[in-house]
Design an enzyme around this catalytic site. Structure first.
Site, PDB file in Angstrom:
ATOM      1  N   SER A  34       2.772  -2.069   1.762  1.00 38.93           N
ATOM      2  CA  SER A  34       3.275  -2.432   3.086  1.00 38.93           C
ATOM      3  C   SER A  34       4.795  -2.541   3.142  1.00 38.93           C
ATOM      4  CB  SER A  34       2.655  -3.757   3.546  1.00 38.93           C
ATOM      5  OG  SER A  34       2.905  -4.786   2.600  1.00 38.93           O
ATOM      6  N   ASP A 314       7.151 -12.250   8.377  1.00 39.60           N
ATOM      7  CA  ASP A 314       5.881 -12.966   8.369  1.00 39.60           C
ATOM      8  C   ASP A 314       5.755 -13.689   7.029  1.00 39.60           C
ATOM      9  OD1 ASP A 314       5.098 -11.002   6.517  1.00 39.60           O
ATOM     10  OD2 ASP A 314       4.059  -9.803   8.017  1.00 39.60           O
ATOM     11  N   HIS A 317       6.440 -10.438   4.243  1.00 44.15           N
ATOM     12  CA  HIS A 317       7.325  -9.283   4.382  1.00 44.15           C
ATOM     13  C   HIS A 317       8.727  -9.671   4.823  1.00 44.15           C
ATOM     14  CE1 HIS A 317       3.154  -7.779   4.995  1.00 44.15           C
ATOM     15  NE2 HIS A 317       3.577  -6.909   4.090  1.00 44.15           N
TER      16      HIS A 317
END
Length: 350
Positions: A34, A314, A317
């Site tokens: 991610s 978040d 990340h």
């Protein structure tokens, strides 16, 4: 936590003005999770996707693309530093002329191991990313006049994967038996052994400029600190990550000693996060959005103001500003061996 001194804010300003001509390499291939995903997870049946606001609030066009941050990823900044005029597109089987300039294969929740992240749903783990890459180079072979390997050995590759093998595997015993079966050292060896075969496959395809990102201080993410009821970085997680990073440096050294061309370099994200204290006013612990129970942003929740002063979008990340700092150090660092080993990405492509 992410820490950075004034010299690296200067580097960011320098790095942001590197776009000035033809691309420095003909193509750029991106592998990872991610931290690099640019939308590969959007069509998948998974909780690990970021194709909704407030993600993307600072991306060009201010639209969510599937990137797990408020703006650009590390790979996006590297793309710009390479002088590409557009970002590298996510993989699709129908890709046309865009494959000339590279493909982004990265997938949120994916890992080096195939079962990593499986509790979240579908994801494209590293072996599957390599399968998609092989399909891509088969297509490229029909588009270039010379052997495709001759084209690929001029291209840049970045691989940034392994975080989920800890976050969404080893340190999640309610879903995975890894921590019962392996000590942290044995697990790091297991990951490195599998990773070695995957990186060797890239080299065998013709790749000769491969930047391998080590893992950051996962134990310092807001999510891990919350789950471990701690106001400080979780030491046991960071120690496990460092075992893997140490083995990864040795792997890169081994490749460079035994494969022609010194084709690999190691990017030390962990060291970047252990610099001098952040400037006054920089916020690291709070996140930039309201969190769901899985530490992703609540859909349609308003993002924080002053996002350039937040470390995390978040629970896991980083924000765009930290991605830019990391990318700039990796690409153009004046301090080899501390943050890159044995060379920066700029040196690697030259």
């Amino acid at each position: 936590m992410w820490r950075v001194s004034a010299i690296f804010f200067f580097l960011v300003i320098v790095g942001s003005n590197l776009v000035n001509g033809e691309p420095k390499v003909p193509c750029y291939f991106i592998f990872g999770d991610s931290l690099s995903d640019a939308g590969n997870n959007n069509p998948l049946n998974t909780m690990a996707k970021a194709n909704y606001s407030p993600y993307g609030v600072d991306f060009p066009g201010k639209v969510p693309t599937g990137r797990f941050t408020n703006g650009r990823t590390i790979a996006d900044f590297i793309t710009q530093f390479l002088d590409f005029q557009e970002f590298i597109n996510p993989y699709t089987p129908q890709m046309g002329q865009d494959v000339y300039r590279g493909v982004n294969f990265a997938s949120g929740a994916s890992g080096i191991l195939p079962n990593t992240g499986s509790h979240l749903g579908d994801r494209i783990w590293m072996d599957q990313q390599l399968q998609n890459y092989n399909k891509t180079i088969s297509k490229l072979q029909s588009m270039v006049s010379s052997p495709v390997s001759s084209y690929l050995n001029k291209c840049l590759y970045t691989v940034n994967i392994g975080s989920n093998d800890y976050i969404n595997n080893y340190f999640m015993p309610e879903h995975y038996p890894s921590s019962d079966r392996f000590t942290t050292d044995k697990y790091a060896t297991l990951l490195t052994t599998r990773y070695k075969a995957q990186l060797q496959a890239l080299y065998d395809s013709g790749a000769r400029k491969i930047a391998v990102f080590g893992l950051g201080q996962i134990g310092c993410t807001p999510a891990e600190m919350t789950m471990n009821n701690s106001t400080q970085c979780v030491k046991k997680i960071n120690q496990a990550v460092q075992l893997f990073n140490t083995k990864l440096v040795s792997l890169v050294d081994d490749f460079n000693a035994n494969l022609p061309g010194t084709p690999f370099t190691f990017i030390n994200l962990y060291a970047m996060q252990a610099l001098n204290p952040l400037p006054p006013g920089f916020i690291t612990d709070p996140t930039c959005c309201k969190l769901r129970s899985d530490f992703m942003c609540e859909p349609l929740s308003p993002p924080c103001n002053h996002r350039n002063f937040y470390g995390f979008m978040d629970g896991f990340h980083p924000t765009e500003v930290l991605n830019e700092i990391a990318a700039t150090i990796a690409f153009n660092t004046p301090l080899p061996l501390l943050f890159v080993h044995p060379m920066s990405i700029r040196q690697l492509i030259n």
